[in-house]
Write a protein that holds these residues in place. Structure first.
Motif, PDB file in Angstrom:
ATOM      1  N   GLU A  38       0.829  -1.202   0.000  1.00  0.00           N
ATOM      2  CA  GLU A  38       0.000   0.000   0.000  1.00  0.00           C
ATOM      3  C   GLU A  38       0.866   1.255   0.000  1.00  0.00           C
ATOM      4  O   GLU A  38       0.575   2.227  -0.703  1.00  0.00           O
ATOM      5  CB  GLU A  38      -0.925  -0.012   1.221  1.00  0.00           C
ATOM      6  CG  GLU A  38      -2.000   1.057   1.159  1.00  0.00           C
ATOM      7  CD  GLU A  38      -3.085   0.832   2.189  1.00  0.00           C
ATOM      8  OE1 GLU A  38      -3.855   1.759   2.433  1.00  0.00           O
ATOM      9  OE2 GLU A  38      -3.137  -0.278   2.765  1.00  0.00           O
ATOM     10  N   ILE A  39       1.949   1.234   0.793  1.00  0.00           N
ATOM     11  CA  ILE A  39       2.886   2.366   0.793  1.00  0.00           C
ATOM     12  C   ILE A  39       3.431   2.581  -0.607  1.00  0.00           C
ATOM     13  O   ILE A  39       3.431   3.685  -1.138  1.00  0.00           O
ATOM     14  CB  ILE A  39       4.045   2.115   1.785  1.00  0.00           C
ATOM     15  CG1 ILE A  39       3.526   2.133   3.229  1.00  0.00           C
ATOM     16  CG2 ILE A  39       5.140   3.179   1.612  1.00  0.00           C
ATOM     17  CD1 ILE A  39       4.549   1.673   4.242  1.00  0.00           C
ATOM     18  N   ALA A  40       3.916   1.505  -1.229  1.00  0.00           N
ATOM     19  CA  ALA A  40       4.500   1.607  -2.564  1.00  0.00           C
ATOM     20  C   ALA A  40       3.473   2.096  -3.581  1.00  0.00           C
ATOM     21  O   ALA A  40       3.784   2.884  -4.481  1.00  0.00           O
ATOM     22  CB  ALA A  40       5.061   0.252  -2.992  1.00  0.00           C
ATOM     23  N   LYS A  55       3.977   5.765  -5.680  1.00  0.00           N
ATOM     24  CA  LYS A  55       4.213   5.687  -7.128  1.00  0.00           C
ATOM     25  C   LYS A  55       3.766   6.947  -7.861  1.00  0.00           C
ATOM     26  O   LYS A  55       4.355   7.339  -8.867  1.00  0.00           O
ATOM     27  CB  LYS A  55       3.476   4.461  -7.673  1.00  0.00           C
ATOM     28  CG  LYS A  55       3.593   4.270  -9.167  1.00  0.00           C
ATOM     29  CD  LYS A  55       2.947   2.955  -9.588  1.00  0.00           C
ATOM     30  CE  LYS A  55       1.435   2.979  -9.328  1.00  0.00           C
ATOM     31  NZ  LYS A  55       0.780   1.744  -9.835  1.00  0.00           N
ATOM     32  N   HIS A  56       2.740   7.617  -7.369  1.00  0.00           N
ATOM     33  CA  HIS A  56       2.145   8.751  -8.075  1.00  0.00           C
ATOM     34  C   HIS A  56       2.689  10.099  -7.610  1.00  0.00           C
ATOM     35  O   HIS A  56       2.183  11.135  -8.042  1.00  0.00           O
ATOM     36  CB  HIS A  56       0.630   8.717  -7.887  1.00  0.00           C
ATOM     37  CG  HIS A  56      -0.002   7.452  -8.370  1.00  0.00           C
ATOM     38  ND1 HIS A  56      -0.130   7.152  -9.708  1.00  0.00           N
ATOM     39  CD2 HIS A  56      -0.517   6.392  -7.696  1.00  0.00           C
ATOM     40  CE1 HIS A  56      -0.708   5.963  -9.834  1.00  0.00           C
ATOM     41  NE2 HIS A  56      -0.951   5.491  -8.639  1.00  0.00           N
ATOM     42  N   LEU A  57       3.691  10.114  -6.771  1.00  0.00           N
ATOM     43  CA  LEU A  57       4.177  11.364  -6.168  1.00  0.00           C
ATOM     44  C   LEU A  57       5.566  11.742  -6.681  1.00  0.00           C
ATOM     45  O   LEU A  57       6.336  10.888  -7.115  1.00  0.00           O
ATOM     46  CB  LEU A  57       4.229  11.223  -4.641  1.00  0.00           C
ATOM     47  CG  LEU A  57       2.939  10.783  -3.954  1.00  0.00           C
ATOM     48  CD1 LEU A  57       3.184  10.595  -2.462  1.00  0.00           C
ATOM     49  CD2 LEU A  57       1.823  11.783  -4.202  1.00  0.00           C
ATOM     50  N   ASP A  58       5.887  13.051  -6.595  1.00  0.00           N
ATOM     51  CA  ASP A  58       7.235  13.541  -6.908  1.00  0.00           C
ATOM     52  C   ASP A  58       8.125  13.552  -5.672  1.00  0.00           C
ATOM     53  O   ASP A  58       9.329  13.333  -5.747  1.00  0.00           O
ATOM     54  CB  ASP A  58       7.176  14.959  -7.480  1.00  0.00           C
ATOM     55  CG  ASP A  58       6.424  15.002  -8.798  1.00  0.00           C
ATOM     56  OD1 ASP A  58       6.697  14.142  -9.652  1.00  0.00           O
ATOM     57  OD2 ASP A  58       5.568  15.881  -8.971  1.00  0.00           O
ATOM     58  N   ALA A  59       7.520  13.863  -4.524  1.00  0.00           N
ATOM     59  CA  ALA A  59       8.252  13.907  -3.256  1.00  0.00           C
ATOM     60  C   ALA A  59       7.319  13.475  -2.138  1.00  0.00           C
ATOM     61  O   ALA A  59       6.097  13.605  -2.252  1.00  0.00           O
ATOM     62  CB  ALA A  59       8.780  15.317  -2.988  1.00  0.00           C
ATOM     63  N   ARG A 111      13.529   4.121  -2.674  1.00  0.00           N
ATOM     64  CA  ARG A 111      13.619   3.013  -3.628  1.00  0.00           C
ATOM     65  C   ARG A 111      12.773   3.282  -4.873  1.00  0.00           C
ATOM     66  O   ARG A 111      13.098   2.826  -5.972  1.00  0.00           O
ATOM     67  CB  ARG A 111      13.166   1.716  -2.964  1.00  0.00           C
ATOM     68  CG  ARG A 111      14.182   1.120  -1.989  1.00  0.00           C
ATOM     69  CD  ARG A 111      13.597  -0.072  -1.259  1.00  0.00           C
ATOM     70  NE  ARG A 111      14.568  -0.684  -0.373  1.00  0.00           N
ATOM     71  CZ  ARG A 111      14.259  -1.576   0.569  1.00  0.00           C
ATOM     72  NH1 ARG A 111      12.995  -1.964   0.730  1.00  0.00           N
ATOM     73  NH2 ARG A 111      15.203  -2.087   1.345  1.00  0.00           N
ATOM     74  N   ALA A 112      11.678   4.024  -4.656  1.00  0.00           N
ATOM     75  CA  ALA A 112      10.795   4.371  -5.772  1.00  0.00           C
ATOM     76  C   ALA A 112      11.285   5.594  -6.529  1.00  0.00           C
ATOM     77  O   ALA A 112      10.636   6.044  -7.477  1.00  0.00           O
ATOM     78  CB  ALA A 112       9.381   4.606  -5.251  1.00  0.00           C
ATOM     79  N   GLY A 113      12.435   6.150  -6.114  1.00  0.00           N
ATOM     80  CA  GLY A 113      13.014   7.281  -6.811  1.00  0.00           C
ATOM     81  C   GLY A 113      12.421   8.619  -6.444  1.00  0.00           C
ATOM     82  O   GLY A 113      12.576   9.594  -7.187  1.00  0.00           O
TER      83      GLY A 113
END
Length: 279
Positions: A17-19, A23-27, A46-48
């Protein structure tokens, strides 16, 4: 939603759920209780995604190391703390010091009577590190209120930086609050919301340079919330310009080490604790 995620007893589902949200965010701003900081921050890194993690950075140096390493290995910007260090007047004075106009920093006094070594205490310690040129710590001697408790509590002591700068942390509340930076040719004091700057030496009268250097007095009066706005602005600038945030995660990891060192010194009979702390 952090409360929903933190309350999920099924670790795998919580991580997914966290991931999914990240995924849809910049920060990502991590404002959960501190025992969740490391897990959420590392997932974001990890998601950049850039991370702005609230204070204190984490509950242990091991968790802090994992956060800093995850950032460094990916070249991602990592800020930490709604911190005094983000306030612009400190950086004005730091630029003067770096230019040589105030001479070399010789000693620093931190007047911050807080009941939180790592919580509220990280505020003053992060500014202390700034004016010590973010040098590594050589050793600390410290004491706190109640070693029978694991709760966050008061701090006091002495910090010796590897570059020779001495810092004294005053634990008792008095008439003076904030931080005082004593240079060879000037003195800077801020009570966090306002600041004063003097030029001169101990052998001549110090002259207040408040208006001449910084213009209108309003340049120094920081309205409510500026600390937080400064932090947000810093992480945005770091993304736009490719620079380190003013209060980085790597800095707050060093701050947490000072906080732990002060307590460890007291626990060991108020003796010197050499850095780096390996445990």
């Amino acid at each position: 939603h952090p409360h929903h995620v933190a309350g999920d007893q099924h670790g795998g589902r919580a991580d997914a759920e966290i991931a999914g949200v990240i995924k849809h965010l910049d920060a990502v701003i991590v404002g959960t209780p501190d025992h969740w900081h490391q897990k959420i921050s590392v997932e974001a890194l990890r998601a950049g995604k850039a991370v702005y993690c609230e204070k204190p950075m984490a509950a242990s140096l091991e968790e802090s190391d994992a956060m800093v390493d995850a950032c460094a290995s990916r070249g991602i910007r990592f800020a930490s703390g709604d911190a005094y260090r983000n306030m612009p007047q400190h950086w004005k004075v730091k630029a003067l010091i770096d230019s040589g106009e105030l001479g070399e920093v010789q000693s620093i006094n931190l007047y911050q009577s807080t009941k939180e070594i790592s919580g509220g205490g990280c505020q003053g310690l992060s500014v202390l590190r700034l004016f010590a040129d973010d040098a590594d710590v050589d050793w600390v001697v410290g004491w706190c209120d109640d070693l029978s408790s694991d709760d966050d509590q008061n701090m006091a002591g002495h910090v010796r930086f590897a570059n020779g700068i001495e810092a004294c942390i005053h634990g008792q509340r008095g008439a003076l609050e904030g931080i005082e930076v004593v240079c060879s040719e000037g003195v800077y004091h801020t009570s966090w919301s306002t600041g004063h700057l003097w030029r001169g030496t101990a052998h001549a009268q110090l002259e207040e340079d408040f208006f001449d250097e910084f213009g209108d007095r309003n340049d120094w009066i920081m309205p409510s919330g500026t600390r937080q706005r400064g932090g947000i602005q810093s992480i945005v600038e770091s993304l736009d310009q490719g620079i380190e945030p003013r209060c980085s995660g790597a800095n707050m990891r060093k701050v947490l080490e000072i906080a732990i060192g002060l307590r460890e010194s007291h626990r060991n009979g108020i003796t010197k604790v050499d850095f780096p702390i390996t445990d």
